[in-house]
Design an enzyme around this catalytic site. Structure first.
Site, PDB file in Angstrom:
ATOM      1  N   ASP A  60       5.298   4.862  19.008  1.00  0.00           N
ATOM      2  CA  ASP A  60       4.394   5.581  18.086  1.00  0.00           C
ATOM      3  C   ASP A  60       3.151   5.085  18.763  1.00  0.00           C
ATOM      4  OD1 ASP A  60       6.341   6.734  16.887  1.00  0.00           O
ATOM      5  OD2 ASP A  60       6.094   5.458  15.009  1.00  0.00           O
TER       6      ASP A  60
ATOM      7  N   ASP B 259       6.675   8.098   0.519  1.00  0.00           N
ATOM      8  CA  ASP B 259       7.933   7.376   0.399  1.00  0.00           C
ATOM      9  C   ASP B 259       8.275   6.126  -0.402  1.00  0.00           C
ATOM     10  OD1 ASP B 259       8.137   9.065   2.739  1.00  0.00           O
ATOM     11  OD2 ASP B 259       9.196   7.796   3.905  1.00  0.00           O
TER      12      ASP B 259
ATOM     13  N   HIS C 167       0.518  13.294  11.832  1.00  0.00           N
ATOM     14  CA  HIS C 167      -0.587  12.451  11.405  1.00  0.00           C
ATOM     15  C   HIS C 167      -0.935  11.677  12.737  1.00  0.00           C
ATOM     16  CE1 HIS C 167       2.707   9.093  11.036  1.00  0.00           C
ATOM     17  NE2 HIS C 167       3.175  10.013  11.645  1.00  0.00           N
ATOM     18  N   ARG C 168      -0.184  11.238  13.513  1.00  0.00           N
ATOM     19  CA  ARG C 168      -0.660  10.677  14.915  1.00  0.00           C
ATOM     20  C   ARG C 168      -1.533  11.465  15.746  1.00  0.00           C
ATOM     21  NH1 ARG C 168       0.847   5.894  13.721  1.00  0.00           N
ATOM     22  NH2 ARG C 168       2.717   5.634  12.821  1.00  0.00           N
TER      23      ARG C 168
ATOM     24  N   LYS D  30       0.583  10.999   5.626  1.00  0.00           N
ATOM     25  CA  LYS D  30       2.074  10.303   5.973  1.00  0.00           C
ATOM     26  C   LYS D  30       2.080   9.021   5.925  1.00  0.00           C
ATOM     27  CE  LYS D  30       6.180  11.030   7.752  1.00  0.00           C
ATOM     28  NZ  LYS D  30       7.233  11.702   8.586  1.00  0.00           N
TER      29      LYS D  30
END
Ligand code: DC
Length: 677
Positions: free
Chosen positions: A321, A52, A395-396, A423
């Site tokens: 998250d 990003d 990713h998490r 990510k």
């Protein structure tokens, strides 16, 4: 970063030390854009290096900003709210939502002849509500594909800023963020009001935007969460220097690590009590579960407090998250944990409620779930199961389940597709392995021994690559020792045994990929010669030299595992290794391979003398008194005379895999006394 198909994390026993986390993605891209819009140069420190931010940096360069990158420090010379270029520009946004939305708003306000497009998935991500709001205030934006989606064309605006600008708040808070960051471009003469339509979601992210705008000289007046006013006369001002906070969601794994693992505590650098990120409130949740946390402005210190952890019931709306990390901590608790108000988990990178439930059950846990909640029951010792954790390109999920490796049953945990962590945290596993400790001897080691030119090096390094393991070329250590001894004016005869051994104890050798460095000097070619091999064979007969190199060889056994190649890996150095391979091929075959190798590198070589040389080396290596070359008793023989490299690699991986299936405990040599095998 691990780009292997899977990563096996051996049982972890504890953790301690300090970790500096990568910068927050949300803050990084906001800071980049704001630095580009103001005048003057901003020095940005600790910027996240990710897909990003790369997209954003490329766009800023295209716009004519001065951008200089030095590691994680970036200096951006802004446009001062005015474009210097007038030619059409086409921007490629990849799949970077945090770049696409705010750039669209800023470019639409600046005006020009711009095209913004991205990968196919980007063209499926809605942007209609932002475009509607921008059109409302006079921006010219056209859809080049489907109505409501990128790609977009942006023209010259005819700004009408007197009436309040409506923007929907219930789809993505990024639309409001985009407007808040772009509108100060037009607020010199008049104040501008934004009105949120619908309930505003993800308020913590708007707080980040407002906070950063303030750092850049814009004081937005917030009236509840419904109206935002940018006062007349607002102008961006560079803060000069700005530090990007570490990502608070990434910190959650290390806060959990401190709470779960035995050790002297974990220190997280880069984010702390002064954080502007909503996810920092994960600290409160972790404390409820038993973590002992102390903090300063930009650091956290975490230690184990209550153990087992305490099961909790918590509304997690404010930390969507980071709350996933609580689900894994729950496995180590004294009672069930229920996480509520997490409907947003269902529409993230994957259905995260389902993913956490399915994968926790694979480990043996009892889990219940509903539309917007999940209950995880603790998993007591004796009930953990070896599992291959599917990570859903999320990713998490990958980072969360790495923490299952602290299970009391000492079972290793397989994480599929570990590279998905890129990510937000490309080096997550490296950071974890840098802190984690294991029981002595618990690192998995695969030994590949065999005679000269049998292809051990190629096989071992390929298998290491497939498993994400470290690689020890022990032959190179003997080669370097011989080289260093000759350089020091010693002969390789027994009368110099003591002196050579002394050299070997403090050998300043370092491996950098294929290169071998001695005191920082590249000696790769010098030691790889035939003569280098013969010299190594000579010093390797000296017992004191072999002893001197033992500690160095052991030090290569680091998380997550090791492939060791040599002559005595299985018999002496890693005698407890769970898999030992003895690689053979006929002398004729080996001489032929070496011959081809040398010729292809442009060296002259004679087949006959090569064969004679390697037979002489084998004879010496097999007949010496100390650690002679021979298969370990429990070694598996692999004759690769008629196998391709890929076939040999697959064979070793199959052997390893079947060990994992039939005896997962045996993958690491260590066993706690009294536990059944
Ligand atoms: O694997 P290689 O050809 O680089 O090894 C060079 C020499 O070093 C070999 O002839 C014997 C010695 N050696 C050893 O004695 N023990 C090892 N573990 C590795 C190599």
């Amino acid at each position: 970063m691990y780009s292997t198909a899977f990563l096996d994390i051996p049982p972890l026993a504890g953790a301690a030390g300090a970790v500096t986390l990568p910068g927050s993605k949300s803050i990084s891209n906001r800071v980049l854009l704001l630095s580009a819009l103001c005048s003057g140069t901003t020095e940005i420190h600790d910027l996240l290096d990710s897909d990003d931010t790369r997209v954003m940096l490329a766009a800023l360069r295209q716009l004519g900003c001065g951008v200089q990158v030095q590691g994680t420090s970036v200096s951006v010379t802004g446009l001062g709210g005015q474009l210097t270029k007038s030619e059409p520009i086409e921007f490629f946004m990849g799949n970077a939502g945090t770049a696409m939305r705010p750039l669209t708003a800023a470019l639409a306000m600046l005006g020009g002849d711009f095209i913004l497009k991205g990968v196919a998935r980007m063209h499926e991500r809605p942007i209609g509500d932002l475009v509607d709001a921008l059109r409302e205030l006079g921006c010219r934006i056209d859809y080049l594909g489907n109505e409501g989606f990128p790609p977009l064309h942006i023209g010259q605006p005819d700004l009408k800023l007197d009436a309040p600008i409506p923007v929907r708040g219930d789809v993505s808070s990024q639309f409001l963020t985009a407007l808040l960051m772009a509108l100060p471009l037009a607020s010199q003469e008049r104040s501008i009001t934004i009105e949120v339509v619908g309930e505003l979601i993800s308020k913590p992210y708007i707080e980040i935007t407002l906070n950063l705008l303030q750092r850049y000289g814009i004081q937005v007046e917030r009236q509840g969460w419904q109206r935002f006013v940018i006062p007349a006369g607002s102008r961006y001002q560079s803060p000069g220097t700005i530090h990007v906070e570490a990502d608070a969601s990434s910190a959650s794994y290390f806060i959990a690590l401190g709470a779960i693992a035995q050790g002297a505590g974990i220190r997280v650098q880069g984010v702390g009590a002064d954080s502007i990120q909503g996810d920092i409130r994960f600290v409160d949740a972790a404390q409820l579960m038993g973590a002992k946390v102390t903090s300063g402005p930009n650091w956290l210190n975490i230690e184990r407090g209550s153990w087992p952890l305490k099961g909790i019931e918590l509304d997690c709306n404010h930390i969507p998250d980071a709350a996933m990390t609580l689900a894994v901590m729950a496995l180590y608790a004294d009672g069930p944990t229920t996480l509520r108000n997490i409907a947003s988990w269902r529409v993230k990178e994957t259905d995260r409620i389902a993913a956490m439930a399915i994968e926790s059950r694979k480990l043996g846990a009892r889990v219940e779930e509903g539309p917007d909640w999940i209950t995880i029951h603790p998993l007591p010792a004796g009930q953990w199961k070896a599992a291959s954790i599917h990570t859903y390109d999320d990713h998490r999920v990958a980072m969360c389940f790495s923490l299952a490796a602290f299970n009391p049953d000492e079972i290793s945990v397989r994480i599929e597709d570990p590279k998905c962590v890129a990510k937000t945290f490309p080096d997550y596993f490296e950071a974890l392995f840098g802190l984690a400790t294991v029981q002595p001897g618990a690192i998995p080691v695969i030994c590949i021994d065999g005679p000269t030119a049998s292809g051990k090096g190629t096989l071992a390094s390929r298998v290491a690559e497939r498993l994400g393991y470290h690689y020890l070329d022990s032959g190179a250590l003997y080669r370097v020792t011989a080289y260093a001894a000759l350089q020091a004016g010693l002969s390789l005869e027994p009368q110099h045994e003591g002196a050579i051994a002394k050299l070997a104890t403090t050998l300043p050798v370092r491996f950098a990929g294929e290169q071998v460095l001695l005191s920082g000097v590249d000696v790769t070619d010098a030691i790889r010669s035939e003569e280098g091999g013969m010299n190594a064979s000579k010093v390797s007969t000296l017992a004191a030299v072999r002893t001197a190199l033992v500690a160095l060889q052991h030090s290569f056994a680091r998380l997550p595992g090791l492939l060791a190649d040599g002559r005595d890996m299985g018999t002496v150095i890693f005698a407890q290794a769970p898999l030992k391979v003895f690689l053979t091929a006929s002398a004729a075959q080996r001489a032929e391979r070496r011959y081809k190798q040398l010729i292809s590198k442009g060296f002259s070589a004679k087949l006959d003398s090569l064969r004679a040389d390697l037979e002489a080396r084998d004879a010496r290596d097999m007949s010496r008194n100390v650690a002679p070359l021979k298969p370990a008793q429990d070694a598996l023989q692999l004759d690769n005379s008629h196998l391709s490299i890929e076939q040999s690699v697959d064979q070793v991986l199959n052997w390893w895999q079947s060990k994992a299936q039939t005896a997962p405990f045996a993958l690491h040599a260590h066993r706690r006394p009294g536990t059944p095998t």
